[in-house]
Design an enzyme around this catalytic site. Structure first.
Site, mmCIF file in Angstrom:
data_model
loop_
_atom_site.group_PDB
_atom_site.id
_atom_site.type_symbol
_atom_site.label_atom_id
_atom_site.label_comp_id
_atom_site.label_asym_id
_atom_site.label_seq_id
_atom_site.Cartn_x
_atom_site.Cartn_y
_atom_site.Cartn_z
ATOM 1 N N GLU A 70 39.404 38.889 28.866
ATOM 2 C CA GLU A 70 38.993 39.975 29.761
ATOM 3 C C GLU A 70 37.465 40.078 29.785
ATOM 4 O OE1 GLU A 70 40.487 44.421 29.523
ATOM 5 O OE2 GLU A 70 38.973 44.015 27.987
ATOM 6 N N ASP A 263 44.141 50.684 30.791
ATOM 7 C CA ASP A 263 44.259 49.634 31.808
ATOM 8 C C ASP A 263 44.271 50.230 33.215
ATOM 9 O OD1 ASP A 263 44.371 47.510 30.025
ATOM 10 O OD2 ASP A 263 46.225 46.671 30.863
#
Length: 388
Positions: A70, A263
């Site tokens: 990420e 998220d």
């Protein structure tokens, strides 16, 4: 989905919402530069980027003390937007050296978590990294040109990675990162559910132009599938999306991730950038209005985990600065909405985060700073800059 605004893909013009909302060009550009410096410079309180030797660098998840695909893929996207080939190449070199998997069921993907010394914590991938790697590599190819030597032959690396994402498991072990039937991205390759914040239709539109020819129709269909999926994954009244969701859009709470938490914050930012690049719709404007309305009466220090219907938990948000950033970035989809300016102003007046949880917040912060200043751009292949 009927478009209500033109996107920069067609106009080659990027909105500078800060300027539209009254900030001066000089202070905006200074702020973008300063934000980059705080993340990639020497300030130990705010930095998340660290160099190793002559040719390696990584972004550290300062809360978990690991290096994640990420963050590495985000760092590459930030570097190509800021025209820092030196840093882009260091990050990509570290990624290929330590994260790329050449054998086993996930060969061709990247291990999602490593220790700062390069040791793998996991041999599994997380698709949000792969999709960001691929587009960052295409942009690097288009902005700087491909290198002659691996792994700096950027566009070839991007096409190879996207081929794996779609075709892994055909005639052998492995799993694709997208469900090939419904065209939806998976949470991880071996499961059949999704994460709404992974859905980047604006990326897939570009993959449909630049990926291997045989996969271009797939990516075009994936863009449409993701836009439709977000409509059913986001709550019809609050606009909130869960962290994990089934393919029918309902929250997957089997492990406690069926709520609006870390998220989920990225959904608003993704909708904002999709509107900026490919044009907004009535749905995207309304969706952002709903999210911004939900948070309009809440103070950042009291942000919580929420059920997607808005019911709060006792648990506080771990990343309130990140949520401020993504809600502001969402304003790109609802520029004329009742809360758009207030969210941009709140973000402008919020400093970069310090402390051990700063990594995720500050990644979202720099993306919002780039997007809201008109600096989160599509980099086209040479010769396509003027094509519509």
């Amino acid at each position: 989905m009927k478009k209500t605004t033109e996107g920069a893909f067609y106009t080659r013009e990027y909105r500078n919402l800060f300027k539209e909302f009254g900030y001066s060009e000089a202070e905006i550009q200074e702020r973008v530069k300063d934000t980059w410096e705080q993340l990639f410079g020497d300030n130990p309180e705010t930095k998340i980027y660290y160099e190793v030797g002559d040719d390696l660098g990584y972004l550290l998840d300062t809360g978990n003390l690991d290096v994640r695909t990420e963050g590495m893929s985000y760092g590459m996207m930030m570097a190509v937007q800021m025209d820092r080939k030196d840093i882009f190449d260091r990050i990509w070199n570290w990624t290929m050296k330590n994260m790329y998997m050449t054998e086993g069921v996930h060969a061709g993907y990247f291990a999602w978590s490593c220790q700062p010394d390069g040791t793998k914590n996991s041999w599994g991938p997380a698709p949000d990294g792969e999709e960001y790697f691929a587009l960052a590599l295409f942009f690097a190819s288009h902005r700087w040109g491909d290198g002659d030597e691996q792994p700096f032959n950027y566009s070839e690396q991007a096409r190879k990675l996207l081929h794996t994402c779609v075709h892994n498991g055909e005639g052998g072990p492995g799993h694709p990162m997208w469900n090939r039937d419904n065209k939806l991205i998976k949470f991880i390759p071996e499961v059949e559910f999704s994460d709404p914040s992974y859905h980047l239709p604006h990326f897939y539109e570009l993959f449909s132009l630049w990926a291997n020819e045989e996969d271009r129709v797939f990516w075009k269909e994936a863009a449409e599938a993701s836009r439709e999926y977000l409509k059913i994954a986001c709550h019809p009244e609050t606009g909130l999306a869960p962290e994990y969701a089934y393919y029918d859009g309902t929250p997957n709470d089997e492990k406690g991730y069926g709520h609006f938490f870390s998220d989920s914050y990225r959904v608003a930012a993704n909708i904002g950038l999709d509107a900026e690049w490919f044009g907004g719709s009535e749905w995207s404007a309304e969706e952002i209005n709903k999210i911004q309305a939900f948070f309009a009466d809440k103070e950042p220090e009291d942000y919580r985990r929420y059920k997607i219907d808005g019911e709060p938990f006792e648990e506080k948000s771990l990343h309130p600065v990140g949520l401020i950033a993504t809600n502001a970035m969402g304003s790109l989809a609802s520029v004329d909405g009742p809360y758009a300016k207030a969210n941009v102003d709140l973000f402008w007046n919020t400093p970069v985060r310090t402390g051990n949880r700063r990594y995720y917040d500050n990644c979202l912060y720099l993306f919002a700073m780039l997007a809201l200043s008109g600096n989160f751009k599509i980099w086209f292949p040479e010769g396509q800059e003027e094509e519509h």
